[in-house]
Scaffold this active site. Structure first.
Site, PDB file in Angstrom:
ATOM      1  N   SER A 217      -2.814  -3.683   3.682  1.00 10.62           N
ATOM      2  CA  SER A 217      -1.902  -2.816   4.426  1.00 10.62           C
ATOM      3  C   SER A 217      -0.493  -3.350   4.274  1.00 10.62           C
ATOM      4  O   SER A 217      -0.234  -4.517   4.577  1.00 10.62           O
ATOM      5  CB  SER A 217      -2.283  -2.782   5.909  1.00 10.62           C
ATOM      6  OG  SER A 217      -3.588  -2.294   6.102  1.00 10.62           O
ATOM      7  N   GLY A 219       2.181  -1.923   5.844  1.00 14.17           N
ATOM      8  CA  GLY A 219       2.998  -1.306   6.887  1.00 14.17           C
ATOM      9  C   GLY A 219       3.536   0.031   6.427  1.00 14.17           C
ATOM     10  O   GLY A 219       2.783   0.866   5.902  1.00 14.17           O
ATOM     11  N   GLY A 221       4.972   0.758   3.867  1.00 14.56           N
ATOM     12  CA  GLY A 221       4.797   0.918   2.429  1.00 14.56           C
ATOM     13  C   GLY A 221       3.434   1.429   2.016  1.00 14.56           C
ATOM     14  O   GLY A 221       3.191   1.633   0.830  1.00 14.56           O
ATOM     15  N   GLY A 222       2.514   1.625   2.975  1.00 14.56           N
ATOM     16  CA  GLY A 222       1.207   2.194   2.664  1.00 14.56           C
ATOM     17  C   GLY A 222       0.166   1.139   2.351  1.00 14.56           C
ATOM     18  O   GLY A 222       0.108   0.085   2.994  1.00 14.56           O
ATOM     19  N   GLY A 248      -4.217  -0.640  11.483  1.00 17.02           N
ATOM     20  CA  GLY A 248      -5.013  -1.331  10.480  1.00 17.02           C
ATOM     21  C   GLY A 248      -6.507  -1.131  10.678  1.00 17.02           C
ATOM     22  O   GLY A 248      -7.270  -1.041   9.709  1.00 17.02           O
ATOM     23  N   ASP A 249      -6.934  -1.051  11.940  1.00 12.13           N
ATOM     24  CA  ASP A 249      -8.350  -0.818  12.231  1.00 12.13           C
ATOM     25  C   ASP A 249      -8.757   0.586  11.799  1.00 12.13           C
ATOM     26  O   ASP A 249      -9.869   0.792  11.297  1.00 12.13           O
ATOM     27  CB  ASP A 249      -8.619  -1.018  13.721  1.00 12.13           C
ATOM     28  CG  ASP A 249      -8.216  -2.405  14.189  1.00 12.13           C
ATOM     29  OD1 ASP A 249      -8.283  -3.351  13.384  1.00 12.13           O
ATOM     30  OD2 ASP A 249      -7.817  -2.532  15.355  1.00 12.13           O
TER      31      ASP A 249
END
Length: 309
Positions: A217, A219, A221-222, A248-249
C-alpha cells in the site's frame, strides 16, 4: 470459509470532538464502538462482500465480552476466538471534526501465557481444516513469540491453505521467510523489511525473501504488486480525502477475496484499491462506503510495471 486471525483483538472506540486541543478538556459529540484489530476489520469487509468468515485470536475480560457481543450482530462472521485470562485491549481514536484528522491511542494487549498460545495453535489447526484461505493480521500481544506468524504460516502451508500476512517489524521479517502466499505491507513496513524506499525494487526484494506475492500500500499512490504472474501498479482516479483508518485492512480483504474467487491479478488489485479508497471516504472509521466502492471499481487504473534495474 475464509479464516482471519487477530492475535491482538481490540474494542475500537471512536470519539468525535469539535476540535482536538492539547492540554484541554473536550466534550465528545459522538461515540462509536466496534470489534477491532486488523483481522476483525478484514473479516467485516469479507462478510460484506458475501463471503463466510470465521474469526479467531484471543479474547478476555469484560472488554473481550463486549467484542464478542458485537461480533454476534455481524452477519456472515462466526466467532471462534480463544479465551485467555487477560483483558482484551482497547483502541481509542479521537476525530477532530474541524480538520478531519484522527489521533489514535492503542493499548498493548493482554499478556498471553505459554499454555494459552499452545491452546490457540491447537484451535487454529482445527479451523484450517474447513478454510479456503487464511489472513494473519496485526500486532502480537505480549507473551506471544516473535516468530508466531512464521509458525502459523507454516501450519497453513502444511494444511494446503493459502495465507495472507499483514504485520510489521520482526514478526513480518520472520513471517516472510516462512513463504506466505501474499504479503501486504504499507510503504513504511516494506522499507523497514527491505531497506529500500524504491517501491518496485522493494516488493521484488520482499519476494526474494520468501513471499510468493507482495502487494504494498502506497497511501494516495495506490498499490504496487510483484507476483509470479507479473508486476502491476494500481492507481486511484483522484486523491481521496477522509479517514484512512482501516483502509489497508480493506485492501487485504479485497486481495484475499480475489484469491479465493481466482480472479486475475489486475482484477484483485482493482478490487483491493477500490475497497481501500471507499474506506477512506466512509463516514464511519474502518467501514467502507459501498456506493463509492462500486463507483470506483471501474475507475481504478492497473498498469504493468517494468522490472526494476
Amino acid at each position: 470459509m475464509i479464516l482471519t486471525v487477530t492475535l491482538n483483538t481490540a474494542l475500537d472506540l471512536t470519539y468525535r470532538v469539535p476540535a482536538l486541543r492539547p492540554h484541554a478538556s473536550h466534550r465528545v459529540t459522538d461515540v462509536r464502538e466496534r470489534p477491532g484489530g486488523k483481522g476483525l476489520n478484514v473479516a467485516r469487509v469479507l462478510a460484506a462482500l458475501g463471503h463466510e468468515v470465521t474469526v479467531t485470536g484471543f479474547t478476555g475480560g469484560a472488554t473481550g465480552r463486549v467484542v464478542q457481543d458485537l461480533l454476534t450482530g455481524t452477519a456472515g462472521v462466526l466467532d471462534a476466538l480463544v479465551p485467555v485470562a487477560g483483558a482484551t485491549r482497547r483502541t481509542v481514536a479521537v476525530v477532530d471534526a474541524r480538520t478531519g484528522d484522527t489521533t489514535q491511542l492503542n493499548e498493548p494487549g493482554p499478556v498471553i501465557a505459554p499454555a494459552e498460545w499452545s491452546a490457540f495453535q491447537e484451535a487454529y489447526e482445527g479451523l484450517l481444516a474447513g478454510a479456503d484461505a487464511v489472513a494473519l493480521c496485526g500486532s502480537l500481544p505480549p507473551g506471544v513469540p516473535v516468530g508466531a506468524y512464521a509458525v502459523l504460516v507454516r501450519t497453513a502451508r502444511a494444511a494446503g491453505v493459502p495465507v495472507l500476512l499483514d504485520t510489521s517489524g520482526e514478526p513480518l521479517r520472520r513471517g516472510v521467510a516462512a513463504r506466505p502466499d501474499i504479503v501486504k505491507p504499507n510503504a513504511v513496513e516494506l522499507a523497514e523489511l527491505t531497506g529500500s524506499h524504491e517501491p518496485l525494487g522493494a516488493v521484488q526484494d520482499a519476494r526474494r525473501r520468501g513471499a510468493r506475492s507482495v502487494v504494498a500500500s502506497l497511501g494516495p499512490g495506490g498499490l504496487i504488486a510483484a507476483t509470479p504472474e507479473g508486476r502491476w501498479r494500481a492507481a486511484p482516479p483522484a486523491r481521496m480525502h477522509g479517514n484512512p483508518t482501516g483502509a489497508g485492512d480493506s485492501a487485504s480483504a479485497g486481495l484475499l477475496s480475489g484469491l479465493v474467487e481466482r480472479l486475475p491479478w489486475p482484477d484483485r488489485l482493482a478490487r483491493a484499491l477500490a475497497l481501500s479508497a471507499a474506506t477512506v471516504l466512509a463516514p464511519t472509521a474502518g467501514e467502507f462506503d459501498r456506493a463509492s466502492y462500486e463507483e470506483l471499481l471501474g475507475r481504478i487504473t492497473v498498469t504493468p510495471e517494468a522490472t526494476a534495474a
